[in-house]
Design a protein around this motif. Structure first.
Motif, PDB file in Angstrom:
ATOM      1  N   MET A 184      -3.824  35.143   6.469  1.00 17.60           N
ATOM      2  CA  MET A 184      -4.052  34.572   5.141  1.00 17.60           C
ATOM      3  C   MET A 184      -4.964  35.466   4.303  1.00 17.60           C
ATOM      4  SD  MET A 184      -4.257  30.571   6.070  1.00 17.60           S
ATOM      5  CE  MET A 184      -4.887  30.024   4.530  1.00 17.60           C
ATOM      6  N   ARG A 187      -2.851  38.090   3.042  1.00 19.40           N
ATOM      7  CA  ARG A 187      -1.975  37.567   1.997  1.00 19.40           C
ATOM      8  C   ARG A 187      -2.715  37.493   0.656  1.00 19.40           C
ATOM      9  NH1 ARG A 187       0.078  35.765  -1.758  1.00 19.40           N
ATOM     10  NH2 ARG A 187       1.099  33.790  -2.176  1.00 19.40           N
ATOM     11  N   TYR A 188      -3.990  37.038   0.700  1.00 15.05           N
ATOM     12  CA  TYR A 188      -4.704  36.818  -0.549  1.00 15.05           C
ATOM     13  C   TYR A 188      -5.459  38.038  -1.054  1.00 15.05           C
ATOM     14  CZ  TYR A 188      -3.176  32.073  -0.477  1.00 15.05           C
ATOM     15  OH  TYR A 188      -2.371  30.967  -0.503  1.00 15.05           O
ATOM     16  N   TYR A 190      -4.116  40.765  -1.877  1.00 13.66           N
ATOM     17  CA  TYR A 190      -3.295  41.237  -2.994  1.00 13.66           C
ATOM     18  C   TYR A 190      -3.591  40.407  -4.240  1.00 13.66           C
ATOM     19  CZ  TYR A 190       0.676  42.567  -5.805  1.00 13.66           C
ATOM     20  OH  TYR A 190       1.460  43.011  -6.836  1.00 13.66           O
ATOM     21  N   LEU A 191      -3.635  39.085  -4.043  1.00 16.14           N
ATOM     22  CA  LEU A 191      -3.874  38.188  -5.172  1.00 16.14           C
ATOM     23  C   LEU A 191      -5.214  38.518  -5.836  1.00 16.14           C
ATOM     24  CD1 LEU A 191      -2.388  35.690  -6.387  1.00 16.14           C
ATOM     25  CD2 LEU A 191      -3.998  34.301  -5.132  1.00 16.14           C
ATOM     26  N   LEU A 234     -10.126  28.805  -4.386  1.00 19.78           N
ATOM     27  CA  LEU A 234      -8.835  29.099  -3.762  1.00 19.78           C
ATOM     28  C   LEU A 234      -8.810  28.619  -2.308  1.00 19.78           C
ATOM     29  CD1 LEU A 234      -6.077  30.608  -4.250  1.00 19.78           C
ATOM     30  CD2 LEU A 234      -7.125  32.544  -3.129  1.00 19.78           C
ATOM     31  N   VAL A 238      -6.107  26.073  -0.886  1.00 18.49           N
ATOM     32  CA  VAL A 238      -5.183  26.466   0.189  1.00 18.49           C
ATOM     33  C   VAL A 238      -5.325  25.502   1.366  1.00 18.49           C
ATOM     34  CG1 VAL A 238      -4.661  28.248   1.904  1.00 18.49           C
ATOM     35  CG2 VAL A 238      -5.024  28.891  -0.464  1.00 18.49           C
ATOM     36  N   ALA A 241      -3.408  22.534   0.574  1.00 19.25           N
ATOM     37  CA  ALA A 241      -1.962  22.794   0.723  1.00 19.25           C
ATOM     38  C   ALA A 241      -1.560  22.774   2.195  1.00 19.25           C
ATOM     39  CB  ALA A 241      -1.603  24.133   0.083  1.00 19.25           C
ATOM     40  N   ARG A 245       0.854  19.731   4.340  1.00 22.33           N
ATOM     41  CA  ARG A 245       2.055  19.972   5.153  1.00 22.33           C
ATOM     42  C   ARG A 245       1.779  19.748   6.654  1.00 22.33           C
ATOM     43  NH1 ARG A 245       4.686  25.413   3.691  1.00 22.33           N
ATOM     44  NH2 ARG A 245       2.832  25.951   2.498  1.00 22.33           N
TER      45      ARG A 245
ATOM     46  N   ALA B  95       2.067  27.949  -7.131  1.00 24.35           N
ATOM     47  CA  ALA B  95       2.810  28.248  -5.894  1.00 24.35           C
ATOM     48  C   ALA B  95       2.040  29.215  -5.000  1.00 24.35           C
ATOM     49  CB  ALA B  95       4.169  28.822  -6.246  1.00 24.35           C
ATOM     50  N   ASP B  96       1.166  30.037  -5.588  1.00 21.43           N
ATOM     51  CA  ASP B  96       0.384  30.980  -4.779  1.00 21.43           C
ATOM     52  C   ASP B  96      -0.524  30.258  -3.792  1.00 21.43           C
ATOM     53  OD1 ASP B  96       0.922  33.717  -5.113  1.00 21.43           O
ATOM     54  OD2 ASP B  96       0.244  33.568  -7.182  1.00 21.43           O
ATOM     55  N   ILE B  97      -0.932  29.037  -4.141  1.00 21.40           N
ATOM     56  CA  ILE B  97      -1.765  28.247  -3.238  1.00 21.40           C
ATOM     57  C   ILE B  97      -0.931  27.760  -2.065  1.00 21.40           C
ATOM     58  CG2 ILE B  97      -2.892  25.985  -3.049  1.00 21.40           C
ATOM     59  CD1 ILE B  97      -3.933  26.489  -5.902  1.00 21.40           C
ATOM     60  N   GLN B  98       0.282  27.381  -2.376  1.00 23.42           N
ATOM     61  CA  GLN B  98       1.128  26.767  -1.343  1.00 23.42           C
ATOM     62  C   GLN B  98       1.742  27.796  -0.395  1.00 23.42           C
ATOM     63  OE1 GLN B  98       3.401  23.741  -3.068  1.00 23.42           O
ATOM     64  NE2 GLN B  98       4.218  23.005  -1.147  1.00 23.42           N
ATOM     65  N   LEU B  99       1.897  29.029  -0.877  1.00 22.79           N
ATOM     66  CA  LEU B  99       2.540  30.048  -0.044  1.00 22.79           C
ATOM     67  C   LEU B  99       1.468  30.943   0.563  1.00 22.79           C
ATOM     68  CD1 LEU B  99       5.500  30.871  -2.454  1.00 22.79           C
ATOM     69  CD2 LEU B  99       5.337  29.104  -0.711  1.00 22.79           C
ATOM     70  N   PHE B 100       0.944  30.535   1.702  1.00 23.73           N
ATOM     71  CA  PHE B 100      -0.180  31.269   2.300  1.00 23.73           C
ATOM     72  C   PHE B 100       0.218  32.051   3.539  1.00 23.73           C
ATOM     73  CE2 PHE B 100      -0.315  26.674   3.133  1.00 23.73           C
ATOM     74  CZ  PHE B 100       0.046  26.667   4.466  1.00 23.73           C
ATOM     75  N   HIS B 144       3.897  37.308  -2.065  1.00 24.56           N
ATOM     76  CA  HIS B 144       3.345  37.870  -3.303  1.00 24.56           C
ATOM     77  C   HIS B 144       4.281  38.857  -3.988  1.00 24.56           C
ATOM     78  CE1 HIS B 144       1.157  40.731  -0.412  1.00 24.56           C
ATOM     79  NE2 HIS B 144       2.085  41.441  -1.001  1.00 24.56           N
TER      80      HIS B 144
END
Lengths: 284, 270
Positions: A184, A187-188, A190-191, A234, A238, A241, A245, B95-100, B144
């Protein structure tokens, strides 16, 4: 490849910051070769990692630069068979670490660090510098080891998707929560690189390229605080989120590794290659 | 009533205990109902969706979900949480929050994996959602690298893979191009036809008539101002205008210019 805005007239810090961001973005996106169809890409990630681990241990344990060079040649052959352009691979592997190691090892070439048989000498600044055979052998071995090790690691990362590499950690009994957290973060990264770049561009659009030193410090401090706040927000979002699920504290990840006959052959082949190199070195 | 999915009574919520986000919320959502929460930015719609999904809990008031009081105690029991999460799915606005996860595939199967579905069910659900949302080509991509529209579809797929009875959408069409908006609206309409309970927060009035039967209008004071059938709420131009959901704007037609409020329910006349 992603290019950040080029700033020809920018100052050193500005260019360095943008280059660092560009590097992070490229590093997180660079999976061009990992998704290609090639020899290494066709191997199961776990087996491939173990094969490379064998080669790494071999490179570290061999005491002869010639046999390490043979291993390096094997590495280049594997890169070629996996569709990685050799020039690109050489640039990627030689630019930083091996060149720096070369700089570190230079003093050991000379007699005042490594005594022994002189093979060449020269005068500079009124001092006589003598290069010794023992010094040269040691330096060549050191650089060969580093170059081969770096090349092996870079080749593994170039031909394996980052997510798969992280999941391989599971097979080394690294807890799932750690693997999930690292993936993760990856993944973040990049963000956040994009967010920081956008903040930087937004500031520049309002204050221009030149800003007072004190004001610049103020902007940087504000930026750090703002990014910290964003990352906190964030992480909370996350987590929500994940909860939404069904996450309940112990993550379950998708494991889809299925070794084929080819993978086992490759693993046995790597053991044989390593054993042969050690045997030849002993016989030498 | 057996078909009651959510019942909220006098719900209040504030951030950090001092910034009110919701006041005196009373609502009942029944099984198979399609509900739209409309209101301008900052009226508490997203906060309410998070309450309905059991992610945050009200300061005051009561939320009954699927016949149980929805609070921290209830969801701290793993069985209850498992049951609730497999029945209620939330598609986040960002969607960036949901796709981790590192890949689209892992993001889609994350929910079913956490809920302990077996491999066959997970594979079937994956194949189904890829077909429904036409995103099979994105399966091995990194989230991303996707466009906003693709991310939104993958986010929907990640919830749909759980096959929840109740799907909650937070601004599903915000920032999307017209074609992707159409795809998402079509998907919601299909889910509606399958009898799913759908709750959508939006300020895009053009889609409300298609995706909802009942509309709750939220005001700046964080209260529900009005509720009723979609067509009735959308007809009340003055109310919508007072709540920043429509505005009068001038525009040109061939040969002349005029100004009037645009509504999704009315036909445009010269």
């Amino acid at each position: 490849m992603i290019r950040t805005t080029s700033i020809k007239n920018g100052n050193f810090l500005e260019r360095s910051a943008l280059s660092a961001l560009s590097f992070v973005k490229n590093a997180t996106l660079y999976e061009e070769f990992a998704v290609n169809k090639g020899f290494l890409q066709s191997l199961e990630p776990r087996i491939k990692t173990i094969v490379f681990l064998f080669f790494l241990i071999t490179a570290v344990c061999l005491k002869s630069a010639i046999f390490i060079a043979l291993l390096y040649l094997l590495c280049l052959t594997l890169a070629f068979c996996s569709g990685v352009p050799i020039i690109f691979f050489l640039v990627r592997t030689w630019v930083f670490i091996p060149i720096f190691s070369l700089c570190i090892v230079i003093p050991s070439l000379f007699s005042f660090v490594s005594g022994g048989q002189a093979i060449a000498s020269f005068h500079a600044l009124g001092i006589k510098f003598i290069i010794t055979r023992q010094g040269l052998d040691g330096a060549v071995l050191f650089v060969a080891r580093i170059a081969t090790s770096v090349s092996l690691v870079v080749l593994l990362s170039l031909t394996t998707r980052h997510g798969e590499l992280l999941k391989v950690l599971r097979n080394f009994k690294v807890p799932q929560v750690f693997v999930l957290t690292v993936s993760m973060c990856y993944r973040y990264l990049y963000l956040f690189a994009v967010i920081i770049e956008n903040i930087f561009i937004a500031i520049k659009s309002r204050v221009g390229i030149v800003s007072h030193h004190g004001k610049g410090q103020h902007i940087v401090a504000w930026n750090i605080a703002n990014t910290y706040n964003k990352s906190t927000q964030l992480s909370e979002d996350v987590y929500k989120a994940m909860l939404s699920r069904g996450y309940s504290g112990e993550p379950r990840l998708l494991e889809k590794f299925h070794p084929q006959l080819k993978d086992w052959f490759c693993l046995i082949g790597s053991v044989i290659v390593s054993a042969c190199l050690f045997y030849m070195e002993l016989r030498k | 009533m057996n078909d009651r999915i959510f019942k909220l009574t006098d719900v209040q919520y504030s951030y950090l205990g001092k910034y009110p986000a919701l006041r005196d919320i009373n609502m009942t959502i029944r099984k198979g109902e399609q509900v739209a929460l409309i209101g301008s930015n900052g009226t508490g719609k997203s906060t309410l969706l998070h309450i309905l999904d059991g992610l945050i809990f009200p300061d005051r008031g009561e939320v009954i979900a699927l016949g149980q009081t929805l609070n921290e105690d209830y969801l701290s029991d793993e069985k209850n949480a498992h049951l609730f999460r497999s029945k209620v799915g939330l598609v986040f606005q960002n969607a960036d929050i949901q796709l981790f996860c590192p890949s689209v595939k892992e993001d889609i199967v994350f929910g079913p994996l956490q809920l302990g579905f077996n491999d066959k069910i997970i594979a079937d659900r994956l194949a189904q959602v890829l077909e429904i949302l036409e995103i099979g080509h994105l399966l091995e991509r990194i989230p991303h690298q996707l466009s906003i529209g693709e991310k939104r579809k993958v986010a929907i797929a990640s919830v749909l893979a759980i096959d929840p009875e109740i799907i909650i959408f937070d601004e599903p069409t915000a920032g999307l191009d017209p074609l992707t908006v159409r795809h998402i609206v079509d998907f919601i309409v299909k889910a509606k036809q399958k009898g799913k309970t759908i709750i959508t927060a939006t300020h895009d009035l053009h889609i409300v008539g298609e995706i909802a039967d009942t509309v709750y209008l939220f005001g700046k004071d964080k209260r529900i101002i009005k509720q009723g059938p979609a067509e009735k709420i959308l007809e009340d131009k003055i109310l919508l205008q007072e709540n920043n959901l429509i505005h009068i704007h001038g525009h040109s037609h061939t040969g002349f210019t005029h100004a009037h409020p645009h509504l999704p329910t009315e036909k445009h006349s010269n």
